[in-house]
Design an enzyme around this catalytic site. Sequence first.
Site, PDB file in Angstrom:
ATOM      1  N   ASP A  13       0.825  -1.211   0.000  1.00 52.21           N
ATOM      2  CA  ASP A  13       0.000   0.000   0.000  1.00 52.21           C
ATOM      3  C   ASP A  13       0.862   1.266   0.000  1.00 52.21           C
ATOM      4  OD1 ASP A  13      -1.277  -2.307   1.155  1.00 52.21           O
ATOM      5  OD2 ASP A  13      -2.928  -1.029   1.791  1.00 52.21           O
TER       6      ASP A  13
ATOM      7  N   HIS B  11      -1.111   4.475  -0.526  1.00 53.75           N
ATOM      8  CA  HIS B  11      -2.150   5.331   0.072  1.00 53.75           C
ATOM      9  C   HIS B  11      -1.844   6.826  -0.030  1.00 53.75           C
ATOM     10  CE1 HIS B  11      -5.274   2.753   1.537  1.00 53.75           C
ATOM     11  NE2 HIS B  11      -4.419   1.930   2.137  1.00 53.75           N
TER      12      HIS B  11
ATOM     13  N   ASP C 153      -4.051  -0.389  -3.452  1.00 52.72           N
ATOM     14  CA  ASP C 153      -4.249   0.733  -2.525  1.00 52.72           C
ATOM     15  C   ASP C 153      -3.224   1.834  -2.771  1.00 52.72           C
ATOM     16  OD1 ASP C 153      -6.382  -0.613  -1.477  1.00 52.72           O
ATOM     17  OD2 ASP C 153      -5.717  -0.534   0.598  1.00 52.72           O
TER      18      ASP C 153
ATOM     19  N   ASP D 283      -6.221   7.205  -1.664  1.00 53.70           N
ATOM     20  CA  ASP D 283      -7.022   7.404  -0.447  1.00 53.70           C
ATOM     21  C   ASP D 283      -6.158   7.630   0.782  1.00 53.70           C
ATOM     22  OD1 ASP D 283      -9.557   7.383  -1.535  1.00 53.70           O
ATOM     23  OD2 ASP D 283      -9.868   5.234  -1.227  1.00 53.70           O
ATOM     24  N   ARG D 284      -6.747   8.333   1.733  1.00 52.37           N
ATOM     25  CA  ARG D 284      -6.146   8.692   3.022  1.00 52.37           C
ATOM     26  C   ARG D 284      -5.030   9.715   2.858  1.00 52.37           C
ATOM     27  NH1 ARG D 284      -8.074   5.941   7.382  1.00 52.37           N
ATOM     28  NH2 ARG D 284      -9.181   4.006   7.011  1.00 52.37           N
TER      29      ARG D 284
ATOM     30  N   ASN E  90      -8.525  -2.860  -2.440  1.00 56.67           N
ATOM     31  CA  ASN E  90      -9.905  -2.560  -2.063  1.00 56.67           C
ATOM     32  C   ASN E  90     -10.209  -1.063  -2.117  1.00 56.67           C
ATOM     33  OD1 ASN E  90      -8.147  -2.630   0.403  1.00 56.67           O
ATOM     34  ND2 ASN E  90      -9.993  -1.847   1.380  1.00 56.67           N
ATOM     35  N   HIS E  91      -9.167  -0.215  -2.083  1.00 56.86           N
ATOM     36  CA  HIS E  91      -9.398   1.229  -2.164  1.00 56.86           C
ATOM     37  C   HIS E  91      -9.487   1.745  -3.599  1.00 56.86           C
ATOM     38  CE1 HIS E  91      -9.442   3.079   1.883  1.00 56.86           C
ATOM     39  NE2 HIS E  91      -8.949   1.896   2.216  1.00 56.86           N
TER      40      HIS E  91
ATOM     41  N   HIS F  12      -3.642  -8.243  -3.372  1.00 57.22           N
ATOM     42  CA  HIS F  12      -3.715  -7.207  -2.345  1.00 57.22           C
ATOM     43  C   HIS F  12      -4.195  -7.751  -1.003  1.00 57.22           C
ATOM     44  CE1 HIS F  12      -4.132  -3.294  -0.523  1.00 57.22           C
ATOM     45  NE2 HIS F  12      -5.349  -3.626  -0.145  1.00 57.22           N
TER      46      HIS F  12
ATOM     47  N   ARG G  93     -12.876  -7.173   9.158  1.00 57.84           N
ATOM     48  CA  ARG G  93     -13.222  -5.959   8.418  1.00 57.84           C
ATOM     49  C   ARG G  93     -14.698  -5.890   8.064  1.00 57.84           C
ATOM     50  NH1 ARG G  93      -8.324  -3.725   6.240  1.00 57.84           N
ATOM     51  NH2 ARG G  93      -6.586  -5.157   6.442  1.00 57.84           N
TER      52      ARG G  93
ATOM     53  N   HIS H 128      -2.354  -4.786   2.343  1.00 57.06           N
ATOM     54  CA  HIS H 128      -3.664  -4.586   2.955  1.00 57.06           C
ATOM     55  C   HIS H 128      -3.648  -4.293   4.458  1.00 57.06           C
ATOM     56  CE1 HIS H 128      -7.995  -4.797   2.814  1.00 57.06           C
ATOM     57  NE2 HIS H 128      -8.130  -6.001   3.302  1.00 57.06           N
TER      58      HIS H 128
END
Length: 491
Positions: free
Chosen positions: A234, A236, A263, A266-267, A295-296, A344, A392, A419
């Site tokens: 990730d 991110h 990923d 995001d964030r 997943n993002h 991922h 999750r 992840h």
Amino acid sequence: YNEYKSYLRMVSLTVEEEAEQFKATANQFFKEKKYSTAIEWYTKAIEKNDKVPAYFGNRSIAYLRTECFGYAIADADKALELDRHYLKAYYRRAEANMALGRYKKSLGDYDTVRRALPKDRDAQLKYKECEKIVKKIAFERAINVDSLKKSVIESIDVDNIVVEESYAGPSLGKDGLVTKEFMEQLLVWFKEQKVLHRKYAYLMLIKIKEYFEKQPSLIRVTISSDSRLTVCGDIHGQFYDLLNIFEMNGLPSEENPYLFNGDFVDRGSFSVEVIFTLFGFKLLYPNHMFMARGNHESINMNQMYGFEGEVKEKYSKSMAEFFTEIFNWLPLCHVINNSVFVTHGGLFEEDGITLEEIETCDRNRQPPDSGIMCDLLWSDPQAFAGKSASKRGVGVQFGPDVTMSFLEKNKLRYVIRSHEVKDEGYEVSHDGKCITVFSAPNYCDQMGNKGAFITLREDLVPKFTTFEAVPHPDVKPMAYANNLLKMSGFM
């Protein structure tokens, strides 16, 4: 002697008092943002006294901070089972469902709170914000009934977008081909917090979509005897940490291939810079730069955790929608030298899944709530055998026996996945058969973790490199996130 005195004090406490001490210790760890440790101490309190709703409510928010949304919902449910008037539990459950894109469920819980607290401004604001999201989604569905048939790019005349004379940034030629010089200029431009012109941005996106549309869901990668492959987890949106990886390990090239394991966005608030950098190198070196969906890379996550807001701020709503189309075509996993499976999230709720089934998986869609695609993007390993409900709330947790069975079935050596934040940036589990790699150090400027990447050569023995976070411009993580997430205190 001091330990003995502490022991004497402890044994003289009632069970209830001891549980309260455990809760107080957990609260302190939570304040220090040591959420996993806080969870351990809340669990100790619950084991001593499982009749206190606040213990479950507090552990629920700690689970929220560690993205264990399924566990957060379960704890909120338990708190409400003990006391249906414990309003904090409705908040916790609403926040967890919201993080999973289950906005109608969130709206129901926010409605319960605002009815119970009609004069509470925070309760009213959260309800109204969630209601806006639900109405917005319903409206978009109503006007986009043919969205699967028509690409947003069809309504954009890219050829006639004018590049202003004042623009001094990197540019593409008439053929639209990405060059090494363009990428070098782009990295400098982004580092200075400047925006690539939208004409060139769209040209890159059109080409990358055309490329990914032709790829299978499972990509096979070969490391030759004189080569290596770097696997990153990730990112991110932490662009300056991505630059640090390149500084340490070299830029992507035909001699220095990379695999980025989902990923990307995001964030972190430099997700636009990250994704254009990765797409650019993919266009420049299509056979030596690999990208898998996380997943993002999905609508729900992008709407809540900042990527959609960032694209709208730096470009437009239309471009955000076009990114969604492209993300739908990202491959789901890779197999290296017919021996290492890279995805991922993780493995599957259903037994006996083969590489051939994964290769033909229909991925041009939003991630479903179950099945092969869902599990590849969302699942996590667990230390004990068997399978469990996901912490999750999506996917599954799989044990070492599940990993071994999958590997044997498909004649593979081990799994690499991402992840999950890891303190050292990576973790080896399942007797060496399951490796987690996470490449976003000090995740969200809060977690204090290292980042890591893996270097593989032909013998496929993983070499781990860890690194610390580097400074970035004063734009905080989640700067472009949904207002409701910000109101709820999410990272």
